[in-house]
Scaffold this motif. Structure first.
Motif, short mmCIF file in Angstrom:
data_model
loop_
_atom_site.label_atom_id
_atom_site.label_comp_id
_atom_site.label_asym_id
_atom_site.label_seq_id
_atom_site.Cartn_x
_atom_site.Cartn_y
_atom_site.Cartn_z
N LYS A 53 50.56 53.63 47.68
CA LYS A 53 49.82 54.37 47.08
C LYS A 53 49.85 55.69 47.34
CE LYS A 53 45.14 55.15 45.77
NZ LYS A 53 45.34 55.14 44.08
N GLN A 54 50.34 56.19 48.45
CA GLN A 54 50.54 57.50 48.65
C GLN A 54 51.80 57.95 48.25
OE1 GLN A 54 50.36 57.52 53.15
NE2 GLN A 54 47.88 57.45 53.02
N GLU A 55 52.98 57.05 48.25
CA GLU A 55 54.19 57.71 47.60
C GLU A 55 54.33 57.71 46.26
OE1 GLU A 55 56.26 58.67 49.62
OE2 GLU A 55 56.03 58.11 51.48
N MET A 56 53.63 56.80 45.78
CA MET A 56 53.45 56.68 44.30
C MET A 56 52.55 58.02 43.79
SD MET A 56 55.42 54.76 42.64
CE MET A 56 54.61 54.65 40.90
N LEU A 57 51.55 58.23 44.26
CA LEU A 57 50.88 59.55 44.00
C LEU A 57 51.77 60.65 44.02
CD1 LEU A 57 47.42 58.82 45.48
CD2 LEU A 57 48.13 58.97 42.95
N ALA A 58 52.44 60.94 45.21
CA ALA A 58 53.32 62.15 45.63
C ALA A 58 54.35 62.18 44.49
CB ALA A 58 54.04 61.75 47.02
N TYR A 95 59.78 54.36 39.92
CA TYR A 95 60.20 53.04 40.84
C TYR A 95 61.51 53.48 41.53
CZ TYR A 95 56.63 50.24 38.80
OH TYR A 95 55.41 49.80 38.44
N GLN A 96 62.39 54.41 41.12
CA GLN A 96 63.63 54.53 41.92
C GLN A 96 63.28 55.52 43.07
OE1 GLN A 96 65.89 56.01 38.69
NE2 GLN A 96 66.92 54.37 38.19
N ARG A 97 62.61 56.53 42.92
CA ARG A 97 62.19 57.29 43.95
C ARG A 97 61.23 56.56 44.86
NH1 ARG A 97 60.18 62.70 41.16
NH2 ARG A 97 60.15 63.35 43.45
N LEU A 98 60.45 55.70 44.39
CA LEU A 98 59.47 54.92 45.40
C LEU A 98 60.25 54.05 46.41
CD1 LEU A 98 56.82 53.87 46.31
CD2 LEU A 98 56.73 52.29 44.49
N LEU A 99 61.33 53.28 45.65
CA LEU A 99 62.27 52.60 46.39
C LEU A 99 62.96 53.07 47.46
CD1 LEU A 99 63.42 49.61 46.61
CD2 LEU A 99 64.92 50.10 45.22
N ALA A 100 63.53 54.49 47.09
CA ALA A 100 64.25 55.34 48.30
C ALA A 100 63.25 55.69 49.27
CB ALA A 100 64.89 56.61 47.42
N LYS A 101 62.03 56.11 49.04
CA LYS A 101 61.29 56.44 50.03
C LYS A 101 60.86 55.14 51.11
CE LYS A 101 59.20 60.51 47.85
NZ LYS A 101 57.78 61.36 48.21
N LEU A 102 60.60 53.98 50.35
CA LEU A 102 60.17 52.87 51.18
C LEU A 102 61.15 52.19 51.95
CD1 LEU A 102 57.62 50.73 48.51
CD2 LEU A 102 57.17 52.23 50.43
N GLU A 124 59.73 42.98 52.27
CA GLU A 124 59.55 42.38 51.22
C GLU A 124 59.22 43.00 49.77
OE1 GLU A 124 57.00 38.71 51.48
OE2 GLU A 124 56.89 39.53 53.57
N VAL A 125 58.56 44.11 50.12
CA VAL A 125 58.23 45.22 48.86
C VAL A 125 59.33 45.72 48.28
CG1 VAL A 125 56.97 47.33 48.28
CG2 VAL A 125 55.91 45.77 49.81
N VAL A 126 60.46 46.14 49.15
CA VAL A 126 61.45 46.85 48.71
C VAL A 126 62.13 45.94 47.94
CG1 VAL A 126 63.82 47.55 49.63
CG2 VAL A 126 61.74 48.60 50.79
N GLU A 127 62.35 44.27 48.34
CA GLU A 127 63.18 43.56 47.71
C GLU A 127 62.39 43.27 46.33
OE1 GLU A 127 66.18 42.42 48.49
OE2 GLU A 127 65.83 43.91 50.24
N GLU A 128 61.38 43.23 46.22
CA GLU A 128 60.74 42.83 45.03
C GLU A 128 60.61 44.05 43.91
OE1 GLU A 128 59.20 40.12 43.94
OE2 GLU A 128 59.53 39.06 45.82
N LEU A 129 60.72 45.30 44.49
CA LEU A 129 60.88 46.50 43.71
C LEU A 129 62.49 46.62 43.14
CD1 LEU A 129 58.64 48.95 45.40
CD2 LEU A 129 58.22 47.72 43.32
N LYS A 130 63.32 46.03 43.98
CA LYS A 130 64.69 46.22 43.70
C LYS A 130 64.93 45.25 42.53
CE LYS A 130 67.09 46.63 47.97
NZ LYS A 130 68.02 46.01 49.02
N SER A 131 64.21 44.29 42.43
CA SER A 131 64.40 43.25 41.11
C SER A 131 63.78 43.85 39.89
CB SER A 131 63.94 41.78 41.39
OG SER A 131 62.39 41.80 41.77
N VAL A 132 62.67 44.59 40.20
CA VAL A 132 61.94 45.05 39.01
C VAL A 132 62.80 46.34 38.38
CG1 VAL A 132 60.13 46.80 38.52
CG2 VAL A 132 59.49 44.60 39.94
N ILE A 133 63.51 46.94 39.42
CA ILE A 133 64.19 48.18 39.07
C ILE A 133 65.48 47.46 38.33
CG2 ILE A 133 65.77 49.94 39.75
CD1 ILE A 133 63.60 50.59 41.97
#
Length: 121
Positions: free
Chosen positions: A54-59, A89-96, A107-116
């Protein structure tokens, strides 16, 4: 003047739409990732990881909804609804990726990779 609501599903469709209106060629690569918007729901996320998301997405100008109990860690797990553009999402992935050893963020990183990947087609 007419209007059309576009339902842009992926990066190639975004680039096509931008090209069709004769947008500046160099600008298409900058704007296209901002034209692909997705809402993604993650299930059973550690509350600390949910707070980080949440914090990273808001940022980065996106949004994420988490369970109310995440803020004081009174819940064991939370579903998370993430709302953003491909670019966000690309920026969020880089931060995570920098924090992925903590709170199940691997696990979140892996799930977001597939979304991207899906959004980038």
């Amino acid at each position: 003047m007419k209007k059309e609501i576009l339902d842009i599903q992926n990066l190639s469709q975004a680039k096509k739409e931008l090209s069709q209106i004769k947008a500046e060629e160099i600008s298409i690569d900058i704007m296209a990732p901002k034209a692909v918007f997705r809402v993604v729901k993650l299930f059973d996320v550690h509350p600390a990881a949910a707070n980080i998301i949440k914090q990273e997405m808001l940022a980065i100008g996106g949004e994420a909804a988490v369970a109310r109990g995440c803020v004081n860690m009174s819940v064991e797990k939370s579903d998370v609804i993430i709302m953003g553009t491909l670019r966000q999402y690309q920026r969020l992935l880089a931060k995570l990726k920098m924090q992925k050893g903590y709170f199940g963020l691997n696990e979140v990183v892996e799930e977001l990779k597939s979304v991207i990947e899906e959004m980038s087609r």
